[in-house]
Design a protein around this motif. Structure first.
Motif, PDB file in Angstrom:
ATOM      1  N   GLY A 195       0.849  -1.187   0.000  1.00  0.00           N
ATOM      2  CA  GLY A 195       0.000   0.000   0.000  1.00  0.00           C
ATOM      3  C   GLY A 195       0.887   1.239   0.000  1.00  0.00           C
ATOM      4  N   TRP A 196       0.347   2.357  -0.428  1.00  0.00           N
ATOM      5  CA  TRP A 196       1.160   3.575  -0.492  1.00  0.00           C
ATOM      6  C   TRP A 196       1.148   4.289   0.850  1.00  0.00           C
ATOM      7  N   ARG A 197       2.320   4.733   1.253  1.00  0.00           N
ATOM      8  CA  ARG A 197       2.424   5.546   2.467  1.00  0.00           C
ATOM      9  C   ARG A 197       3.370   6.701   2.175  1.00  0.00           C
ATOM     10  N   PRO A 198       3.040   7.899   2.628  1.00  0.00           N
ATOM     11  CA  PRO A 198       3.976   9.015   2.365  1.00  0.00           C
ATOM     12  C   PRO A 198       5.297   8.763   3.069  1.00  0.00           C
ATOM     13  N   ARG A 199       6.388   8.953   2.344  1.00  0.00           N
ATOM     14  CA  ARG A 199       7.699   8.671   2.940  1.00  0.00           C
ATOM     15  C   ARG A 199       8.205   9.852   3.757  1.00  0.00           C
ATOM     16  N   VAL A 200       8.405  10.962   3.068  1.00  0.00           N
ATOM     17  CA  VAL A 200       8.891  12.156   3.766  1.00  0.00           C
ATOM     18  C   VAL A 200       7.999  13.307   3.340  1.00  0.00           C
ATOM     19  N   VAL A 201       7.523  14.082   4.292  1.00  0.00           N
ATOM     20  CA  VAL A 201       6.622  15.175   3.931  1.00  0.00           C
ATOM     21  C   VAL A 201       7.386  16.238   3.133  1.00  0.00           C
ATOM     22  N   ASP A 202       8.561  16.623   3.614  1.00  0.00           N
ATOM     23  CA  ASP A 202       9.377  17.603   2.904  1.00  0.00           C
ATOM     24  C   ASP A 202      10.754  16.984   2.651  1.00  0.00           C
ATOM     25  N   PRO A 203      10.966  16.475   1.420  1.00  0.00           N
ATOM     26  CA  PRO A 203      12.222  15.758   1.160  1.00  0.00           C
ATOM     27  C   PRO A 203      13.452  16.659   1.215  1.00  0.00           C
ATOM     28  N   GLU A 204      13.266  17.982   1.141  1.00  0.00           N
ATOM     29  CA  GLU A 204      14.413  18.886   1.125  1.00  0.00           C
ATOM     30  C   GLU A 204      14.901  19.229   2.538  1.00  0.00           C
ATOM     31  N   ARG A 205      14.057  18.941   3.546  1.00  0.00           N
ATOM     32  CA  ARG A 205      14.465  19.279   4.913  1.00  0.00           C
ATOM     33  C   ARG A 205      15.473  18.276   5.416  1.00  0.00           C
TER      34      ARG A 205
END
Lengths: 302, 118
Positions: free
Chosen positions: A149-159
Motif C-alpha cells: 500500500g502507499w504511504r507518504p515517505r517524507v513530507v518535505d524531502p528537502e528538509r
C-alpha cells in the motif's frame, strides 16, 4: 500438393506449440475451421481450391506460432510496464559502470580480447541478476500475499535532520584528516607495514593534492545546507557536480599509475576506490531521478 | 511522448467492438453452434469476428464454465458444437442488463454532449 495436406501440415505445426492436454481437440477443430474457410474462399473466387489459394489463406490466418499463442492464456508479467524503463536503465548503467571501471586496464596495456572475454562479457551478469530478482518479485506478486500500500515517505524531502548532518560533518573532518595524514602514518609504521603502505611519490605530488579542493567544496556545501536546515536546488546541483568531480578524480587515480608502491596494496586500494566510484554514481543517479520527479506548473504558452 | 497523428477511429472502434464480443457470442449460443456457423451468424447480424479470435474465445468461455460442448460427426467432418450451460445463461441475463444500462447511460451522455452550450 493436395490442399488438405497443406492444411494438415499447418495444423500439426500449430499443435506442436500447444499444451498436450488440449492439443488434439484444438487441432481437430482448427482443421475443420480451415477446411470451411477454404471452401468459402474457393466459392467466392469461383475456382476450385488450389495450392495458391490455401497458402494465401494460411498466410492471412497467421503463422503457426501466432495461432498457438491465441490459445494460450496471457502469461505472467515478469517486468511490469511501469518498471521496464527502470529495468533497462539499471541494466545499462550497471554494465557501463563495470566497463568504465575495468576498461582502463586495456589502456594500461592489457589485451582487449582478454578484457572482452573476462570483464567485458562478464558484466552481463548484472542484467541477469536483475532479471532473476524480477522473476522472484513476479512469483511473490502471483501469490497475492503481499499487496504493497502507499504511504507518504517524507513530507518535505528537502528538509534535513540537523543532528545526523552534524555527526556526518564531524566524521567528514575526522576522515579527511586521517586520510591526509596517511602518508605520514605509513612512514612511521613498524618495518613490514611501512613498506606495505608506502605511497608512490608521484601519486602524492601530482594526483593526491587535487582531493583537497574537492573536500573543501563538499564540506562548504554541506555546512551551508546545515546552516539553512534544508537543501535548495542550487545546493543539490553543486553537490552532484562535486560528486562527479570526485568520480573523475578517483578514476584518474586508478588509471594514471600506482598509488601504493606494494603491488598487492595498490590493487586492493584501487578495487576499493572503484567501489567508492560505483556508490557515488548510484547516489548521484538516484538524486537526479528524485530531482526529476516533481509536480511542475504547466507552461502558460502551450 | 510525442503525439502520434494516426487516425484513431478504427482502433477505438475495434476496442469498442472487442468489449461487446463476449456478450455477442453468448447471445448466439442459446442454440448449439459450431465455430464457423457462429462466425457466420455474427457476421450476418453486423458483428464480424476473425476466426483466429473466435475459436480461442469459445475455448476460454468453456474453460470458465460458461459453455458446454460436444463433438458431432454427421455426414461431414467432425465439428465441435458449443451452447450455453446454466452458468452461461445466468451470465448472459446479467450482462444483458448491464449492457442495457450502459446503452441508456451512454445515450444520455451523448445526448447531453449534443445539447451542451459551448
Amino acid at each position: 500438393m493436395n490442399p488438405n495436406d497443406v492444411i494438415e501440415a499447418y495444423v500439426l505445426d500449430v499443435m506442436r506449440r500447444l499444451p498436450g492436454r488440449e492439443r488434439n481437440g484444438i487441432g481437430l477443430e482448427l482443421r475443420g475451421l480451415l477446411a470451411d474457410m477454404l471452401a468459402e474462399r474457393a466459392e467466392s473466387h469461383a475456382n476450385p481450391a488450389d495450392d495458391a489459394l490455401v497458402l494465401a489463406m494460411l498466410r492471412d490466418f497467421g503463422t503457426p506460432a501466432e495461432v498457438a499463442a491465441r490459445y494460450r492464456p496471457p502469461g505472467v508479467v515478469i517486468i511490469p510496464a511501469e518498471q521496464t524503463r527502470s529495468f533497462v536503465l539499471l541494466s545499462v548503467v550497471g554494465i557501463v559502470l563495470q566497463w568504465a571501471l575495468t576498461l582502463p586496464r586495456v589502456f594500461q596495456g592489457a589485451p582487449l580480447a582478454g578484457w572482452w572475454f573476462s570483464w567485458g562479457l562478464g558484466a552481463l551478469w548484472w542484467p541477469g541478476f536483475l532479471a532473476m530478482l524480477a522473476v522472484i518479485a513476479a512469483g511473490i506478486r502471483q501469490t497475492g500475499l503481499f499487496k504493497p500500500g502507499w504511504r507518504p515517505r517524507v513530507v518535505d524531502p528537502e528538509r534535513i535532520h540537523r543532528g545526523s548532518l552534524a555527526v556526518g560533518l564531524a566524521w567528514f573532518l575526522v576522515g579527511a584528516a586521517l586520510v591526509t595524514a596517511l602518508p605520514w602514518i605509513a612512514h612511521r609504521m613498524p618495518a613490514p607495514l611501512a613498506q606495505v603502505f608506502a605511497f608512490d611519490a608521484g601519486f602524492l605530488h601530482t594526483r593526491a593534492p587535487w582531493v583537497l579542493p574537492l573536500w573543501l567544496a563538499s564540506f562548504i556545501t554541506l555546512a551551508l545546507v546545515f546552516h539553512r536546515g534544508r537543501w535548495s536546488p542550487p545546493m543539490r546541483w553543486t553537490h552532484i557536480a562535486v560528486s562527479m568531480a570526485f568520480v573523475a578524480l578517483l578514476l584518474w587515480w586508478v588509471a594514471a599509475g600506482p598509488i601504493f608502491l606494494a603491488e598487492a596494496t595498490d590493487k586492493g586500494a584501487k578495487g576499493g576506490l572503484e567501489l567508492v566510484v560505483l556508490f557515488i554514481v548510484i547516489d548521484a543517479v538516484w538524486k537526479l531521478y528524485r530531482q526529476r520527479t516533481r509536480i511542475r506548473m504547466p507552461s502558460a504558452h502551450r | 511522448m510525442a503525439p502520434t497523428h494516426e487516425n484513431p477511429l478504427s482502433k477505438l472502434e475495434l476496442e469498442l467492438r472487442r468489449g461487446a464480443l463476449v456478450l455477442a457470442v453468448l447471445s448466439q449460443l442459446r442454440s448449439a453452434q459450431y465455430g464457423y456457423s457462429l462466425r457466420q451468424a455474427l457476421a450476418q447480424r453486423g458483428m464480424p469476428i476473425e476466426e483466429g479470435t473466435l475459436y480461442p474465445l469459445l475455448r476460454r468461455l468453456e474453460k470458465q464454465g460458461l459453455l458446454a460442448s460436444e463433438w458431432r460427426i454427421d455426414d461431414g467432418p467432425p465439428r465441435r458444437y458449443y451452447h450455453l450451460n446454466d452458468a452461461g445463461e445466468a451470465l448472459l441475463a446479467n450482462l444483458t442488463t448491464v449492457w442495457s444500462d450502459l446503452v441508456a447511460t451512454m445515450g444520455g451522455l451523448l445526448k447531453g454532449a449534443e445539447h451542451e452550450p459551448e
